[in-house]
Design an enzyme around this catalytic site. Structure first.
Site, PDB file in Angstrom:
ATOM      1  N   HIS A 374       0.849  -1.330   0.126  1.00  0.00           N
ATOM      2  CA  HIS A 374       0.028   0.045   0.039  1.00  0.00           C
ATOM      3  C   HIS A 374       0.808   1.238   0.111  1.00  0.00           C
ATOM      4  O   HIS A 374       0.445   2.373  -0.539  1.00  0.00           O
ATOM      5  CB  HIS A 374      -1.018   0.111   1.171  1.00  0.00           C
ATOM      6  CG  HIS A 374      -1.937   1.099   1.171  1.00  0.00           C
ATOM      7  ND1 HIS A 374      -1.980   2.047   1.876  1.00  0.00           N
ATOM      8  CD2 HIS A 374      -3.219   1.280   0.482  1.00  0.00           C
ATOM      9  CE1 HIS A 374      -3.028   2.972   1.689  1.00  0.00           C
ATOM     10  NE2 HIS A 374      -3.750   2.285   0.929  1.00  0.00           N
ATOM     11  N   CYS A 375       2.162   1.265   0.668  1.00  0.00           N
ATOM     12  CA  CYS A 375       2.874   2.451   0.500  1.00  0.00           C
ATOM     13  C   CYS A 375       3.399   2.858  -0.502  1.00  0.00           C
ATOM     14  O   CYS A 375       3.912   3.881  -0.737  1.00  0.00           O
ATOM     15  CB  CYS A 375       4.074   2.009   1.648  1.00  0.00           C
ATOM     16  SG  CYS A 375       3.514   1.677   3.540  1.00  0.00           S
ATOM     17  N   VAL A 376       3.758   1.989  -1.431  1.00  0.00           N
ATOM     18  CA  VAL A 376       4.263   2.063  -2.768  1.00  0.00           C
ATOM     19  C   VAL A 376       3.229   2.346  -3.912  1.00  0.00           C
ATOM     20  O   VAL A 376       3.590   2.173  -5.134  1.00  0.00           O
ATOM     21  CB  VAL A 376       5.301   1.160  -3.160  1.00  0.00           C
ATOM     22  CG1 VAL A 376       6.522   1.348  -1.882  1.00  0.00           C
ATOM     23  CG2 VAL A 376       4.708  -0.376  -3.249  1.00  0.00           C
TER      24      VAL A 376
END
Length: 383
Positions: A374-376
């Site tokens: 989700h972070c990327v």
């Protein structure tokens, strides 16, 4: 050990969650846990235009990602992180278009790694790979309209070089020819979760922090968040301050599944560090909260892996099943080598997202660098 935050490698070299604290000398701050409601009066600007950030389960036009190429940031981890980014991009591209922003000198390498199904562009330069934090949040109005809002990314409180990443949000908007607005606060996309129906989740430790918003009080930050996301209230968690470069992003621990439904990743029974206590308290607060319509929120638990059973022995490793990414027809999640917990997490996600394929990927290099899938990624919803 158990870790629910999303630390980042810093410009001084790859630093994980624990080593980041030692390097900066930062101290964890505490504040009372509470649910803050009553944000409806603050949301007038967003409600007047009727634009809001939708839940990530809506259909997407594409996914945006970024290609890291800085050895100053990643050191020896760079090749592994690039391989993880390519794997994530190729996997999502089976379900929806993917555009990867790269520095011009890295376009060819990124294209080769990601494969022909992924579009790599060199017109939007980047410092790092964390598109959730640097990219724009896309908003829709339910009538075919699309615009964007940027959260004024400042390198997680000026902890990392961000000259290029600070411009990524508005450059993506310009490339699409859609309106762009700067939010009235400094923050990151991973610091905020929305149910798309008026309710947000966030940690005080990340947003109510002098390294982002030194002159703003909680009420002002809440008003700015509601205006930016088209929401009415914020459920605040205290979080964990100064232990990782993000100051504890909510998207590694708590997520919205729908209006009135959430998910929290829970630690094992024997884990009792700051992150484990943080997760348990997030679960307690969310379970007692009501959404913007005054309805209770049903909360599902997803079990953390046993850190003694995962592949990585890195003490700073982030093993967050909750940091999954929802795309058209699929949920892209991580697996960490604890076969029992990996299987249970996959089963939970399949139950929670019926009709979608659940893909589990080995993204251990990103985990060692402090983040996840989700972070990327950053979704662009269909108008």
């Amino acid at each position: 050990m158990n870790d629910h935050s999303a630390p980042r490698a810093t410009s001084a070299g790859p630093l994980g969650r624990r080593t980041f604290l030692a390097a900066t000398g930062a101290a964890a701050a505490g504040a009372a846990w509470a649910v803050t409601a009553g944000g409806r009066a603050h949301a007038a600007p967003a409600q007047a235009s009727s634009f809001a950030v939708p839940l990530d389960t809506v259909p997407h036009t594409r996914t945006w990602m970024a290609w890291p190429d800085s050895s100053a940031i990643w050191g020896r981890q760079l090749a592994g992180v690039q391989a993880n980014i390519a794997l994530i991009a190729k996997t999502i591209a089976k379900y929806e278009p993917v555009t990867v922003c790269a520095n011009s000198a890295g376009v060819a390498k990124a294209q080769t790694a990601c494969g022909p199904a992924v579009t790599v562009i060199g017109s939007i330069p980047v410092d790092d790979c964390w598109m959730r934090d640097t990219g724009p949040a896309f908003r829709t109005d339910g009538a075919g309209g699309l615009d964007t809002v940027g959260l004024n990314f400042n390198g997680w409180g000026n902890k990392q070089t961000h000259a290029k990443d600070a411009l990524v949000a508005q450059r993506i908007a310009a490339s699409l020819g859609v309106p762009f607005t700067s939010a009235g606060l400094v923050g990151e996309g991973g610091a905020v979760e929305t149910d798309g129906a008026g309710t947000l989740m966030a940690t005080r430790s990340s947003l109510i922090n002098t390294n982002r918003n030194p002159k703003l009080k909680q009420a002002q930050i809440e008003a700015a968040l509601c205006a930016a996301f088209g929401a009415d209230q914020v459920i605040w968690f205290n979080g964990v301050t100064g232990r990782d470069i993000t100051d504890d992003h909510v998207d590694a621990t708590s997520r919205f599944l729908a209006a009135g439904a959430g998910l929290v990743q829970m630690p094992t029974a024997t884990d009792n560090d700051a992150w484990s206590k943080d997760a348990r308290q997030q679960y307690q607060i969310l379970s007692a909260a009501k959404d913007a319509d005054g309805d209770p929120i049903a909360v599902t638990q997803i079990q953390s892996p046993d850190y003694g059973r995962i592949r990585s022995s890195d003490p700073n490793f982030v093993a967050a099943y909750a940091n999954y990414y929802v795309c058209n027809g699929a949920v892209i999640s991580a697996q960490f080598g604890d076969s029992r917990a990996d299987a249970a997490a996959k089963s939970s996600l399949q139950r929670l997202f019926p009709g979608r394929v659940v893909e589990q990927l080995n993204i251990d290099s990103l985990g060692a660098g402090g983040g996840g899938i989700h972070c990327v990624t950053q979704q662009q919803p269909r108008p």
